[in-house]
Design an enzyme around this catalytic site. Structure first.
Site, mmCIF file in Angstrom:
data_model
loop_
_atom_site.group_PDB
_atom_site.id
_atom_site.type_symbol
_atom_site.label_atom_id
_atom_site.label_comp_id
_atom_site.label_asym_id
_atom_site.label_seq_id
_atom_site.Cartn_x
_atom_site.Cartn_y
_atom_site.Cartn_z
ATOM 1 N N THR A 1 -4.438 0.599 -5.399
ATOM 2 C CA THR A 1 -6.093 0.643 -4.249
ATOM 3 C C THR A 1 -6.420 1.890 -3.738
ATOM 4 O OG1 THR A 1 -5.763 -2.297 -3.858
ATOM 5 C CG2 THR A 1 -7.671 -0.556 -2.324
ATOM 6 N N SER B 1 -1.243 -2.421 -10.036
ATOM 7 C CA SER B 1 -0.237 -3.191 -9.692
ATOM 8 C C SER B 1 0.893 -3.914 -10.114
ATOM 9 C CB SER B 1 0.461 -1.684 -8.376
ATOM 10 O OG SER B 1 0.807 -3.213 -7.766
HETATM 11 C C1 SIN Z 1 -3.492 -2.123 -3.972
HETATM 12 O O1 SIN Z 1 -3.063 -1.608 -4.364
HETATM 13 O O2 SIN Z 1 -3.704 -2.873 -2.903
HETATM 14 C C2 SIN Z 1 -3.474 -3.678 -4.915
HETATM 15 C C3 SIN Z 1 -3.905 -3.251 -6.369
HETATM 16 C C4 SIN Z 1 -2.565 -2.959 -6.605
HETATM 17 O O3 SIN Z 1 -0.949 -3.461 -6.863
HETATM 18 O O4 SIN Z 1 -2.817 -2.325 -7.780
#
Ligand code: SIN
Length: 318
Positions: free
Chosen positions: A17, A67
């Protein structure tokens, strides 16, 4: 303790994110993770160059994924890049940008497979880079402060101003910015105003320099130190009364980051001028005063008012 200098800090980006974008600045959930490259993440932290104090940055986009889709092959590639950089003598540490969803797993995997005492700091964001108030740039800035700190070692995670051990860190909230917890172990430390505060600074002397005085001096002759609190409409006459009665020290539990009502501040400043030792702390149950915010000296070590009273009493025995 001062940060290390003239070293190389490596930033390995993996997506998440922190590199996510949404069509609208108010959209915190309907975004696409892993859209911005590592240089764009670094460019979003304008204060970074000053904070690096001459350290050089090297960055690599290892992978670009959400992720939730992390896999063993990516872990192996990431660990190999970490091992490569950590083996270079001029490299002081590594910052990894990562999605929050599986950050705790990657942190533990790296902790288990990397052979190094240098710090590897994972950081992330709960809001996409396009949000009205994105948290990624601050988290990246904080991660830089941690990776450069001489007491940092092993694999750590930094999010929302908290430092977590790889062993304990866990995502505990799907939305809020402070989404990680270290459970019973608690945070390893905090990053405040670009400064790292470790939960266990390791170097405090346990015994006060005037300890012997406390063991020998009759208690009736111990210095008188009073505790006062800042609150709505405090009455400065309590300070005047204490001074008139011969108080030698006053600890004030200020509001918030050690703020003091102007009438109380004037009375305490006057008391100081009359030779009374004044120390400022906060009435907040957690954290400690950050920065030099007042003309009044801050109590040492972030002690609460009642412990600051004891330390000041011992100080005054000297
Ligand atoms: C995030 O980073 O908060 C969600 C998406 C991810 O884990 O890549």
């Amino acid at each position: 303790m001062h940060a290390k200098k003239n070293q190389k800090i490596v930033v390995l980006a993996t997506g998440g994110t922190i590199a996510g974008t949404a069509a609208s600045a108010t959209d915190h959930t309907g975004y696409t993770a892993a859209q911005l490259g590592v240089q764009q993440l670094l460019d979003a932290v304008p204060a970074l160059n000053d904070a690096l104090q001459g350290d050089a940055l090297v960055c690599e986009q290892v992978v670009q994924l959400d992720s939730k889709d992390m896999d063993h092959a990516t872990w192996q590639a990431l660990a190999q890049r970490c091992a490569h950089w950590l083996a270079q003598p001029e490299v002081g540490g590594i910052v990894i940008t990562h999605g929050t969803d599986t950050l705790e797993e990657t942190a533990w995997f790296l902790q288990q497979v990397l052979e190094t005492t240098k710090p590897v700091v994972l950081t992330c964001a709960m809001r996409p880079a396009t949000a009205l108030a994105p948290d990624g740039p601050q988290n990246l800035f904080d991660a830089m402060a941690v990776v450069r700190h001489p007491m940092a070692h092993g694999v750590l995670a930094v999010c929302a101003g908290r430092i977590h051990n790889a062993r304990d860190v866990q995502k505990v909230h799907p939305y809020r910015l402070d989404a990680f917890s270290s459970g019973d172990a608690g945070s390893r430390g905090w990053v405040e105003q670009g400064n790292v505060r470790w939960a266990d600074p390791g170097s405090w002397p346990l015994r006060h320099a005037n300890a012997q005085q406390a063991l020998e001096r009759p208690v009736a002759q111990w210095p008188w130190v009073a505790v006062l609190h800042n609150h709505t409409n405090p009455d400065a006459r309590q300070v005047h009364a204490l001074v008139a009665a011969g108080v030698q020290g006053i600890v004030l539990a200020g509001t918030g980051n050690g703020t003091v009502h102007h009438s109380l501040l004037a009375a305490l400043t006057q008391a100081q001028d009359q030779g009374v030792a004044v120390r400022l702390t906060t009435r907040c149950a957690e954290g400690q005063i950050v920065g030099a915010i007042s003309a009044l000296p801050t109590a040492p070590r972030g002690l609460n008012a009642f412990k600051a009273r004891i330390s000041l009493m011992l100080d005054l025995m000297g």
